[in-house]
Design an enzyme around this catalytic site. Structure first.
Site, PDB file in Angstrom:
ATOM      1  CE  LYS A 154      -2.403  -0.638   3.768  1.00  0.00           C
ATOM      2  NZ  LYS A 154      -1.663  -1.788   4.310  1.00  0.00           N
ATOM      3  CG  ASP A 214       0.372 -13.813   9.653  1.00  0.00           C
ATOM      4  OD1 ASP A 214       0.574 -13.716   8.440  1.00  0.00           O
ATOM      5  OD2 ASP A 214      -0.554 -14.470  10.141  1.00  0.00           O
TER       6      ASP A 214
END
Length: 272
Positions: free
Chosen positions: A40, A126
């Site tokens: 992003k 993660d």
């Protein structure tokens, strides 16, 4: 040079925390570089005052690697913080994790990063993808802080990150430096995070309260250190920056089972 990475579940507040810590470190006289490893490309928004307009992958889509100049991909943010965004592929095309690999390899080949006292990597997710694990795996980052709330899935992501750190610690210098609690105001949250950190064989580096000042600063595209430097929230980030500079309690984490994690969360939710 300190090589630090912030990991955690998407949306947990890594970029906000990283940017405020970078700002605090810079105001303390440290030369700081923040590298956003999120497709992003919004890690450095609060430092730059806008979304980075030129990421490493943006440049690679428009120029040959040999034609890219340092000024194309290195930007200066609040109080002189050096800002770099790895960027990502076009939506729906390619692997975002692969983008991190390409970007960091290019920065290395160009010797593009200025001399810094602290390089802080802000990494998505993660560690389920090799690209996102690259800062750990290839030694770009040695001190890992996991940003988490007391919510189950945030802790689940944190536990997975701990597994990744433990896996790579056996062949490198990477260590878990602590948990940063970013509050969501869930029952018994701070106590839960303290016990969770203990079970991972680490400590709670900071507990950041939920405060509207953070939202107001973000709405103005600024860090709290810039928007409200005299606020209590700014002091929280300053103390975290000081903790990071003095922290020597690094460890190889001991992840827990999902059943143990569920029981831990249920215990604190029941008691409060």
């Amino acid at each position: 040079m300190r090589k630090i990475a912030f990991y955690g579940k998407g949306g947990i507040g890594k970029s906000t925390t990283a940017s405020n810590v970078s700002a605090a470190l810079s105001l303390m006289g440290k030369r700081v570089c923040q590298i956003g490893c999120d497709p992003k490309n919004d890690s450095t928004r609060l430092l730059l005052g806008h979304i980075c307009k030129s990421t490493v992958l943006d440049m690679l889509r428009t120029k040959d690697a040999g034609d890219i100049q340092k000024e194309d991909i290195i930007h200066t943010g609040f109080h002189g913080v050096t800002c770099v965004e790895a960027g990502g592929p076009e939506p729906g095309v390619g692997c975002a994790g692969r983008g991190i690999i390409v970007a960091l390899e290019l920065l290395d080949r160009m010797k593009a990063l200025p001399e810094s006292d602290v390089v802080l990597y802000d990494v998505l997710g993660d560690v389920v993808c090799g690209g996102f694990a690259m800062p750990i795996r290839e030694g770009y980052a040695e001190e890992i802080y996991i940003v988490s709330s007391g919510e189950l899935m945030s802790l689940y992501a944190a536990n997975n990150i701990a597994k990744g750190i433990a896996r790579f610690a056996s062949r490198g210098k990477v260590r878990l430096a602590g948990i940063i609690g970013n509050s969501r105001n869930v029952p018994g949250e701070k106590e839960l995070l303290i016990e969770f950190a203990e079970r991972l064989h680490t400590g709670l580096a900071a507990f950041i309260p939920r405060d509207r000042t953070v939202n107001l600063a973000e709405n103005h595209r600024q860090t709290v250190l810039q928007y409200a430097p005299d606020s209590q929230q700014a002091e929280v980030y300053r103390k975290l920056a000081e903790t990071i500079l003095t922290n020597e309690a690094e460890s190889i984490p001991t992840p827990i089972s999902f059943d143990e994690l569920e029981n831990l969360v249920a215990q604190y939710g029941t008691e409060n």
